[in-house]
Scaffold this motif. Structure first.
Motif, PDB file in Angstrom:
ATOM      1  N   LEU A 117      -7.077  39.489  43.252  1.00  0.00           N
ATOM      2  CA  LEU A 117      -6.746  39.965  44.593  1.00  0.00           C
ATOM      3  C   LEU A 117      -7.279  38.972  45.608  1.00  0.00           C
ATOM      4  CD1 LEU A 117      -5.669  42.281  46.482  1.00  0.00           C
ATOM      5  CD2 LEU A 117      -8.052  43.061  46.586  1.00  0.00           C
ATOM      6  N   ASP A 118      -6.413  38.522  46.507  1.00  0.00           N
ATOM      7  CA  ASP A 118      -6.813  37.717  47.646  1.00  0.00           C
ATOM      8  C   ASP A 118      -7.414  38.667  48.684  1.00  0.00           C
ATOM      9  OD1 ASP A 118      -7.003  36.204  49.964  1.00  0.00           O
ATOM     10  OD2 ASP A 118      -5.065  35.227  49.687  1.00  0.00           O
ATOM     11  N   GLU A 120      -8.073  38.331  51.645  1.00  0.00           N
ATOM     12  CA  GLU A 120      -7.489  38.301  52.982  1.00  0.00           C
ATOM     13  C   GLU A 120      -6.348  39.300  53.106  1.00  0.00           C
ATOM     14  OE1 GLU A 120      -6.382  34.327  53.957  1.00  0.00           O
ATOM     15  OE2 GLU A 120      -8.434  33.778  54.526  1.00  0.00           O
ATOM     16  N   ARG A 121      -5.902  39.807  51.969  1.00  0.00           N
ATOM     17  CA  ARG A 121      -4.808  40.776  51.973  1.00  0.00           C
ATOM     18  C   ARG A 121      -5.353  42.163  52.288  1.00  0.00           C
ATOM     19  NH1 ARG A 121       0.261  41.135  48.760  1.00  0.00           N
ATOM     20  NH2 ARG A 121       0.864  43.320  48.687  1.00  0.00           N
ATOM     21  N   GLN A 122      -4.630  42.900  53.099  1.00  0.00           N
ATOM     22  CA  GLN A 122      -5.029  44.261  53.437  1.00  0.00           C
ATOM     23  C   GLN A 122      -4.482  45.236  52.408  1.00  0.00           C
ATOM     24  OE1 GLN A 122      -7.193  45.078  55.944  1.00  0.00           O
ATOM     25  NE2 GLN A 122      -7.360  42.839  56.059  1.00  0.00           N
ATOM     26  N   LEU A 123      -5.322  46.159  51.951  1.00  0.00           N
ATOM     27  CA  LEU A 123      -4.892  47.169  50.993  1.00  0.00           C
ATOM     28  C   LEU A 123      -4.102  48.264  51.694  1.00  0.00           C
ATOM     29  CD1 LEU A 123      -7.045  45.767  49.202  1.00  0.00           C
ATOM     30  CD2 LEU A 123      -7.656  48.035  48.358  1.00  0.00           C
ATOM     31  N   PRO A 124      -3.156  48.898  50.974  1.00  0.00           N
ATOM     32  CA  PRO A 124      -2.499  50.087  51.542  1.00  0.00           C
ATOM     33  C   PRO A 124      -3.543  51.154  51.825  1.00  0.00           C
ATOM     34  CG  PRO A 124      -1.379  49.339  49.540  1.00  0.00           C
ATOM     35  CD  PRO A 124      -2.667  48.567  49.627  1.00  0.00           C
ATOM     36  N   PRO A 125      -3.306  52.013  52.795  1.00  0.00           N
ATOM     37  CA  PRO A 125      -4.262  53.082  53.094  1.00  0.00           C
ATOM     38  C   PRO A 125      -4.542  53.929  51.858  1.00  0.00           C
ATOM     39  CG  PRO A 125      -2.558  52.970  54.786  1.00  0.00           C
ATOM     40  CD  PRO A 125      -2.127  52.060  53.676  1.00  0.00           C
ATOM     41  N   ARG A 218      -8.104  54.583  43.315  1.00  0.00           N
ATOM     42  CA  ARG A 218      -7.797  53.754  44.478  1.00  0.00           C
ATOM     43  C   ARG A 218      -8.968  53.722  45.456  1.00  0.00           C
ATOM     44  NH1 ARG A 218      -2.982  56.021  42.908  1.00  0.00           N
ATOM     45  NH2 ARG A 218      -1.119  54.681  42.963  1.00  0.00           N
ATOM     46  N   ALA A 219      -9.619  54.863  45.628  1.00  0.00           N
ATOM     47  CA  ALA A 219     -10.751  54.923  46.547  1.00  0.00           C
ATOM     48  C   ALA A 219     -11.901  54.042  46.065  1.00  0.00           C
ATOM     49  CB  ALA A 219     -11.226  56.373  46.703  1.00  0.00           C
ATOM     50  N   PRO A 246      -0.351  48.977  36.884  1.00  0.00           N
ATOM     51  CA  PRO A 246       0.603  49.305  37.953  1.00  0.00           C
ATOM     52  C   PRO A 246      -0.074  49.719  39.256  1.00  0.00           C
ATOM     53  CG  PRO A 246       1.251  50.325  35.872  1.00  0.00           C
ATOM     54  CD  PRO A 246      -0.133  49.801  35.678  1.00  0.00           C
ATOM     55  N   ILE A 247      -1.181  50.431  39.149  1.00  0.00           N
ATOM     56  CA  ILE A 247      -1.906  50.846  40.360  1.00  0.00           C
ATOM     57  C   ILE A 247      -2.435  49.624  41.087  1.00  0.00           C
ATOM     58  CG2 ILE A 247      -3.831  52.206  41.251  1.00  0.00           C
ATOM     59  CD1 ILE A 247      -3.637  53.924  38.715  1.00  0.00           C
ATOM     60  N   LEU A 248      -3.034  48.701  40.340  1.00  0.00           N
ATOM     61  CA  LEU A 248      -3.603  47.510  40.951  1.00  0.00           C
ATOM     62  C   LEU A 248      -2.526  46.631  41.577  1.00  0.00           C
ATOM     63  CD1 LEU A 248      -6.240  46.769  38.176  1.00  0.00           C
ATOM     64  CD2 LEU A 248      -6.737  47.454  40.538  1.00  0.00           C
ATOM     65  N   GLN A 249      -1.371  46.519  40.912  1.00  0.00           N
ATOM     66  CA  GLN A 249      -0.280  45.745  41.498  1.00  0.00           C
ATOM     67  C   GLN A 249       0.183  46.369  42.813  1.00  0.00           C
ATOM     68  OE1 GLN A 249       2.017  44.729  37.481  1.00  0.00           O
ATOM     69  NE2 GLN A 249       2.869  43.639  39.211  1.00  0.00           N
ATOM     70  N   HIS A 250       0.239  47.685  42.870  1.00  0.00           N
ATOM     71  CA  HIS A 250       0.609  48.361  44.105  1.00  0.00           C
ATOM     72  C   HIS A 250      -0.379  48.045  45.220  1.00  0.00           C
ATOM     73  CE1 HIS A 250       2.069  51.462  46.844  1.00  0.00           C
ATOM     74  NE2 HIS A 250       0.832  51.926  46.932  1.00  0.00           N
ATOM     75  N   LEU A 251      -1.649  47.856  44.860  1.00  0.00           N
ATOM     76  CA  LEU A 251      -2.681  47.563  45.850  1.00  0.00           C
ATOM     77  C   LEU A 251      -2.719  46.090  46.241  1.00  0.00           C
ATOM     78  CD1 LEU A 251      -5.592  49.774  44.435  1.00  0.00           C
ATOM     79  CD2 LEU A 251      -4.113  50.252  46.396  1.00  0.00           C
TER      80      LEU A 251
END
Length: 271
Positions: A117-118, A120-125, A218-219, A246-251
């Motif tokens: 995960l970079d 600098e990328r913002q995670l989905p809420p 996710r939390a 799949p969860i991590l890819q979504h994030l």
């Protein structure tokens, strides 16, 4: 600590996965950080971790030497009655290594995926209604961490490592997190860091079966992302199971390469 941004790792707006993988190999695998209860050993062109578990982290030997080195390690750990873990990524050399491990009595766990995960990328809420995530700060919190981990994974691995975790409560290189629902510890995870490394490493994210699918996983990722950013880290890495990929890819995590963890059990005799 704030590390210089390795701009070579970006092509336009896309992450250069191969460059990032090379950095990870050199930065994390070839130079693992020692921790309380864990010693870094370098011998026979192999870097391995000795402690609560024995884990081969990196190696640099030729294909012609591979069979001898693998046989030596298998014989040594079997004679000591200790297990040995050897994780092989799909890009690792020599290519014959998995066959040699199997022949020496190692058995393969289900495959996983190394992901990045970079930061600098913002995670989905991410929300966890009626719940909260806390960083472990004392022995009571550590007991909750162990209880949640044991519920999630159905074994006592966290209990076996409790003393090693306790040694980190006043340090910054290992951060333990627990998710609570109605005051009950239902999920746990940890973040490992090291001075001079660009990567924070995510481990052990697990949720009790009774509380899966409600956002606890996710939390816990979000809490560790925040902690990693606060330390000035640039990337996160994790070895993902097929259930969590799949969860991590979504994030926003990017799959980098497949991996297989090979385990030598001391009581098993090779064919």
């Amino acid at each position: 600590m704030h590390l210089a941004k390795p701009m070579i790792l970006r092509q336009g707006q896309a992450m250069d996965v191969q460059a990032l993988l090379s950095l990870y190999d050199a930065n994390v695998r070839a130079n693992p950080a020692p921790r309380p209860g864990r010693t870094v050993v370098r011998e026979d062109g192999v870097v391995w971790l000795a402690g609560a578990f024995n884990f081969v982290n990196w190696w640099d030997f030729s294909a012609s030497d591979a069979e001898t080195v693998v046989a030596r390690y298998a014989a040594s750990f079997r004679s000591k009655g200790e297990a040995l873990i050897w994780r092989v990524h799909d890009h690792d050399q020599p290519s014959v290594l998995p066959d040699l491990l199997a022949a020496a009595g190692f058995r393969a766990n289900p495959p996983g995926t190394l992901m990045f995960l970079d930061l600098e990328r913002q995670l989905p809420p991410s929300t966890l209604p009626g719940a909260e995530v806390r960083r472990v700060a004392d022995l009571a919190g550590l007991d909750d961490f162990v209880a949640a981990a044991n519920k999630a994974f159905g074994d006592t691995q966290a209990s076996d490592r409790r003393d090693a975790y306790a040694a980190h409560l006043d340090r910054h290189d290992v951060a333990l997190f627990v998710a609570y629902v109605a005051g009950e510890p239902v999920a746990s995870a940890r973040l490992e860091t090291a001075p001079g490394q660009a990567f924070g490493q995510l481990y052990g994210g697990g949720v009790a079966p009774s509380h899966r699918g409600v956002g606890a996983y996710r939390a816990l990722v979000a809490a560790r992302v925040s902690a990693a950013r606060a330390q000035g880290l640039r990337f996160l890495s994790t070895e993902a199971r097929e259930t969590s990929r799949p969860i991590l890819q979504h994030l926003g995590f990017i799959p980098a390469v497949g991996e297989t963890t090979w385990v030598l059990s001391p009581e098993f005799d090779p064919p």
